[in-house]
Design a protein around this motif. Structure first.
Motif, PDB file in Angstrom:
ATOM      1  N   UNK A 607      -4.046  -7.894   9.804  1.00 34.47           N
ATOM      2  CA  UNK A 607      -2.601  -7.927   9.538  1.00 34.47           C
ATOM      3  C   UNK A 607      -2.351  -7.762   8.043  1.00 34.47           C
ATOM      4  N   UNK A 608      -1.459  -6.859   7.713  1.00 35.31           N
ATOM      5  CA  UNK A 608      -1.150  -6.598   6.304  1.00 35.31           C
ATOM      6  C   UNK A 608       0.347  -6.376   6.139  1.00 35.31           C
ATOM      7  N   UNK A 609       0.828  -6.506   4.930  1.00 35.29           N
ATOM      8  CA  UNK A 609       2.256  -6.346   4.638  1.00 35.29           C
ATOM      9  C   UNK A 609       2.533  -4.917   4.203  1.00 35.29           C
ATOM     10  N   UNK A 610       3.361  -4.228   4.965  1.00 37.45           N
ATOM     11  CA  UNK A 610       3.782  -2.871   4.617  1.00 37.45           C
ATOM     12  C   UNK A 610       5.121  -2.946   3.883  1.00 37.45           C
ATOM     13  N   UNK A 611       5.215  -2.233   2.778  1.00 30.29           N
ATOM     14  CA  UNK A 611       6.474  -2.191   2.033  1.00 30.29           C
ATOM     15  C   UNK A 611       7.468  -1.275   2.738  1.00 30.29           C
ATOM     16  N   UNK A 612       8.742  -1.440   2.420  1.00 30.26           N
ATOM     17  CA  UNK A 612       9.760  -0.536   2.952  1.00 30.26           C
ATOM     18  C   UNK A 612       9.460   0.875   2.475  1.00 30.26           C
ATOM     19  N   UNK A 613       9.491   1.813   3.395  1.00 31.09           N
ATOM     20  CA  UNK A 613       9.182   3.209   3.054  1.00 31.09           C
ATOM     21  C   UNK A 613       9.953   4.120   3.986  1.00 31.09           C
ATOM     22  N   UNK A 614      10.649   5.105   3.409  1.00 33.63           N
ATOM     23  CA  UNK A 614      11.437   6.012   4.230  1.00 33.63           C
ATOM     24  C   UNK A 614      12.489   5.259   5.005  1.00 33.63           C
ATOM     25  N   UNK A 615      12.525   5.474   6.324  1.00 36.02           N
ATOM     26  CA  UNK A 615      13.477   4.774   7.182  1.00 36.02           C
ATOM     27  C   UNK A 615      12.952   3.427   7.653  1.00 36.02           C
ATOM     28  N   UNK A 616      11.694   3.143   7.382  1.00 38.18           N
ATOM     29  CA  UNK A 616      11.062   1.925   7.885  1.00 38.18           C
ATOM     30  C   UNK A 616      11.282   0.759   6.928  1.00 38.18           C
ATOM     31  N   UNK A 617      11.627  -0.382   7.488  1.00 39.22           N
ATOM     32  CA  UNK A 617      11.800  -1.594   6.691  1.00 39.22           C
ATOM     33  C   UNK A 617      10.438  -2.211   6.403  1.00 39.22           C
ATOM     34  N   UNK A 618      10.415  -3.168   5.490  1.00 39.66           N
ATOM     35  CA  UNK A 618       9.185  -3.888   5.196  1.00 39.66           C
ATOM     36  C   UNK A 618       8.783  -4.704   6.423  1.00 39.66           C
ATOM     37  N   UNK A 619       7.518  -4.590   6.827  1.00 41.33           N
ATOM     38  CA  UNK A 619       7.027  -5.297   8.011  1.00 41.33           C
ATOM     39  C   UNK A 619       5.622  -5.812   7.740  1.00 41.33           C
ATOM     40  N   UNK A 620       5.218  -6.784   8.546  1.00 41.91           N
ATOM     41  CA  UNK A 620       3.855  -7.294   8.502  1.00 41.91           C
ATOM     42  C   UNK A 620       3.226  -7.076   9.867  1.00 41.91           C
ATOM     43  N   UNK A 621       2.202  -6.258   9.931  1.00 45.11           N
ATOM     44  CA  UNK A 621       1.521  -5.950  11.183  1.00 45.11           C
ATOM     45  C   UNK A 621       0.177  -5.311  10.874  1.00 45.11           C
ATOM     46  N   UNK A 622      -0.579  -5.014  11.904  1.00 45.99           N
ATOM     47  CA  UNK A 622      -1.872  -4.369  11.708  1.00 45.99           C
ATOM     48  C   UNK A 622      -1.671  -2.884  11.399  1.00 45.99           C
ATOM     49  N   UNK A 623      -2.669  -2.284  10.804  1.00 50.82           N
ATOM     50  CA  UNK A 623      -2.612  -0.859  10.497  1.00 50.82           C
ATOM     51  C   UNK A 623      -2.506  -0.041  11.781  1.00 50.82           C
ATOM     52  N   UNK A 624      -3.252  -0.437  12.801  1.00 54.67           N
ATOM     53  CA  UNK A 624      -3.218   0.302  14.067  1.00 54.67           C
ATOM     54  C   UNK A 624      -1.838   0.231  14.711  1.00 54.67           C
ATOM     55  N   UNK A 625      -1.209  -0.935  14.652  1.00 56.19           N
ATOM     56  CA  UNK A 625       0.133  -1.071  15.221  1.00 56.19           C
ATOM     57  C   UNK A 625       1.140  -0.237  14.433  1.00 56.19           C
ATOM     58  N   UNK A 626       1.002  -0.227  13.122  1.00 58.78           N
ATOM     59  CA  UNK A 626       1.905   0.569  12.290  1.00 58.78           C
ATOM     60  C   UNK A 626       1.733   2.053  12.593  1.00 58.78           C
ATOM     61  N   UNK A 627       0.492   2.475  12.820  1.00 51.10           N
ATOM     62  CA  UNK A 627       0.230   3.872  13.153  1.00 51.10           C
ATOM     63  C   UNK A 627       0.955   4.256  14.435  1.00 51.10           C
ATOM     64  N   UNK A 628       0.907   3.360  15.426  1.00 43.39           N
ATOM     65  CA  UNK A 628       1.584   3.617  16.698  1.00 43.39           C
ATOM     66  C   UNK A 628       3.091   3.711  16.512  1.00 43.39           C
TER      67      UNK A 628
END
Length: 703
Positions: A607-628
């Motif tokens: 689980x890692x913290x993704x910053x807000x990017x493009x249309x996506x808000x900042x979220x915390x999830x796994x890399x695989x889940x973010x890819x999906x």
């Protein structure tokens, strides 16, 4: 009524019928002419002293419907915008491949984890190591290819916008010129419908490129205005200009024919130009930004695992990444504990340095070592290393080298691990990264508001644009030399000289700078130019902190496999340093240890913290889940754009059909008109003949 009056009345009727026949024949001849609007004859009764004395042709008019024309122009503009967005997003989606297939971009990341998983069973296999590096390279190459292709789509949109603007200027000039011809014909009582048809066709073409308002002129022709009411044609043609920039948002300006010499910002809400500006300024940038964030975080988690591991034997030199900071700033803010071990070829620790950042102390081989501060850390570290190795800091990067063939391995304390900006000691400096970058993504510097900002020169020009893409203003801000990060934020957020009236810059707990627009007057921010420099030869503010879409949207093509590991796969860190071993004891690095490879295989589930990017808000999830989720969002965005295109196309087709039904030539109606005018002509001719006969009889009587 006198015979002369009868003759005059019959002649006017014959002339009216002849005019009607000419108009009808012109309509029939142009039944298949694209853009032709059928003509009608407007006539009225001639009176003399209250008595009818014939018929008068008032005008030859086009059978237009202003409501349908306006609806058609608006529909064409909406369709042009929707088509431009849909076509571009469809091309962008194809770059990522079919997410359900084995050859999509996202499947290449799964291939990396599978390769590392296979390597854990036989960590000494050169073949498995090479395959793992190949999979990493495939993923990074695809990220670079897609980022580059998205950039090319943006450049293509730029070129199309420039071409469309040139065409708009040509159309406005032609429309304005035809006003003169139409007015001249109407004043002379001539048929101006030919010029009006040509002008109408030009307006139809213009509406596909940008939405405009059309109103008739009193003496014929039209006024063309923007949606804001700016005069574009009618009493002089305006000149549009596309103000483009490789790093900032592009926008339109217009030089009015009878206005100020200074160009005026032009906002449009529809048309092909608007659609292209949307994909160039927003859609493609958002996709590239989110792709860059995804690749950055995927690389971060792989590097997190690799920096917690080591090859066997350990590498003799560890060269870190460019942090963009000086040594003191880079060390400041670390907490917890880490261990630097120098091992021999058998993995036995020969010298061990335990660093406690909270206490500011070092322990060497279990005995008390030198104390340190961030200012003298490098000096004290070299003292603690003795003759076993040496550390250096240059160009923002930390490097550690073992002497006499000794290898270098680093591990954070299991209970109180070293940490800065959410990263361990080796991870923060990138000492054992598998994936390297030429940039600074994810822009987590670890700086706090109280830290020196470090910028010694230059200024940053910030462009603010409204929700319609129109430029509000460009603001130039210089980071205060010798000031703190808070001083820099204050300068950026100043209401007088910064962006304070429109939004706020902020620094988060990981040293990342972000911009938030005021909710009352939403704006977007981009960087027009940046000449700032941190230290001597260091990064600019936009590069270091990822400020503006230009920096963030290009980071996906800056990643590559560590050249040292690529050249020597044995350097892949598939083992982990055993900190329970003492100096000179049993091996702390063992051949066959695959714990590091296992951690790499599980990097996608961390689980890692993704910053807000493009249309996506900042979220915390796994890399695989973010890819999906990212894959799904690309498909949904493309599908939504295609649906809007189909809807806009259907509306445009329906309105055009109604307009054609009203304005187009109907052969049945024209044949009826033809018969009517023929009969009227014959009747008038017979009346003239009868009048002539009466004249002859009267002349004979008087003879």
């Amino acid at each position: 009524m006198s015979l002369n009056a009868i003759m005059s009345t019959a002649t006017s009727g014959m002339m009216a019928a002849q005019t009607g026949l000419r108009v009808t024949s012109d309509n029939i001849a142009n039944v298949n002419t694209n853009g032709y609007v059928r003509k009608t004859v407007s006539q009225s009764n001639l009176l003399s002293n209250g008595m009818g004395v014939g018929v008068s042709i008032d005008a030859i008019k086009r059978a237009t419907d202003r409501f349908l024309q306006s609806a058609s122009l608006n529909a064409a503009s909406d369709n042009g915008r929707a088509s431009a967005i849909s076509d571009t997003l469809n091309n962008a989606q194809q770059l990522f491949g079919d997410p359900s297939g084995d050859n999509s971009f996202f499947s290449t990341l799964d291939d990396i984890y599978s390769a590392f998983s296979a390597a854990q069973d036989d960590p000494s296999s050169s073949l498995l190591r090479t395959q793992a590096l190949t999979r990493v390279d495939d993923f990074l190459s695809e990220s670079s290819r897609i980022t580059s292709s998205l950039s090319k789509l943006g450049k293509d949109a730029d070129a199309r916008i420039s071409g469309d603007v040139d065409r708009v200027n040509d159309l406005l000039s032609q429309i304005n010129g035809l006003n003169t011809d139409i007015t001249r014909a109407k004043v002379a009582g001539a048929d101006a419908t030919g010029a009006e048809n040509v002008q109408s066709g030009l307006i139809d073409e213009l509406s596909k490129l940008m939405n405009v308002q059309i109103t008739p002129r009193t003496l014929g022709g039209v006024y063309v205005r923007s949606t804001e009411g700016l005069p574009l044609a009618g009493d002089g043609a305006a000149q549009l200009t596309y103000q483009t920039s490789p790093t900032a948002t592009g926008y339109l300006t217009v030089q009015l024919a009878n206005g100020s010499v200074q160009p005026t910002p032009l906002n449009i809400s529809s048309g092909e130009i608007k659609g292209l500006m949307d994909v160039r300024n927003i859609e493609l940038v958002s996709l590239s930004d989110q792709l860059g964030e995804f690749t950055s975080r995927a690389a971060e988690e792989i590097n997190r695992a690799s920096n917690a591991a080591s090859s066997v034997p350990a590498p003799t030199t560890m060269n870190g990444r460019d942090t963009g900071l000086d040594a003191q700033a880079a060390i400041t803010g670390f907490t917890g504990k880490t261990t630097i071990a120098f091992t021999d070829g058998s993995g036995v620790i020969q010298r061990r340095i335990d660093i406690d950042f909270d206490a500011g102390t070092m322990t060497v081989n279990g005995a008390a070592g030198p104390a340190f501060t961030p200012a003298n850390f490098m000096t004290q570290l070299n003292t603690a290393m003795g003759g076993a190795g040496a550390a250096g800091f240059s160009g923002g990067a930390l490097s550690i080298t073992g002497n006499g063939g000794l290898g270098v391995a680093i591990a954070d304390d299991a209970t109180t691990p070293a940490s800065k900006a959410g990263k361990g000691f080796s991870h923060y400096f990138g000492l054992n990264d598998i994936i390297r970058t030429n940039g600074y993504s994810p822009y987590e510097t670890g700086l706090t508001a109280a830290d020196p900002n470090g910028f010694t020169s230059g200024a940053m020009t910030i462009r603010l644009t409204d929700v319609e893409g129109g430029r509000i203003r460009d603001i130039t801000v210089a980071p205060p030399v010798g000031g703190t990060m808070q001083d820099m934020l204050d300068a950026l957020n100043s209401r007088a000289t910064g962006t304070g009236l429109y939004g706020q810059f902020s620094l988060n707990s990981k040293g990342q700078i972000s911009f938030a627009s005021n909710s009352t007057t939403p704006v977007t921010m981009s960087i027009q130019a940046d000449t700032t420099e941190r230290g001597v030869g260091g990064p600019s503010a936009s590069q270091l902190f990822g400020i503006g879409p230009a920096e963030r949207s290009t980071r996906g093509e800056k990643f590559f496999v560590n050249t040292a590991m690529d050249g020597n796969p044995k350097l892949l860190p598939f083992a982990q340093l055993d900190l329970t071993q003492v100096v000179g004891g049993a091996a702390a690095l063992a051949i066959g240890d695959g714990r590091g490879a296992l951690a790499l295989a599980k990097a996608g589930e961390t689980t890692t913290a993704f910053s807000a990017a493009g249309d996506a808000s900042a979220v915390t999830m796994t890399v695989s889940r973010y890819a999906s989720d990212f894959s799904g969002s690309i498909a949904r965005k493309s599908a939504t754009a295609a649906s809007r295109k189909d809807a806009a196309d259907a509306v445009s087709s329906e309105v055009d059909s109604q307009r054609q039904s009203e304005e187009g030539v109907n052969l049945d109606e024209e044949l009826i008109n033809l018969t009517t005018y023929q009969q009227a002509f014959n009747a008038s001719a017979r009346l003239i003949q009868a009048t002539k006969d009466m004249f002859d009889v009267l002349t004979g009587i008087l003879g």
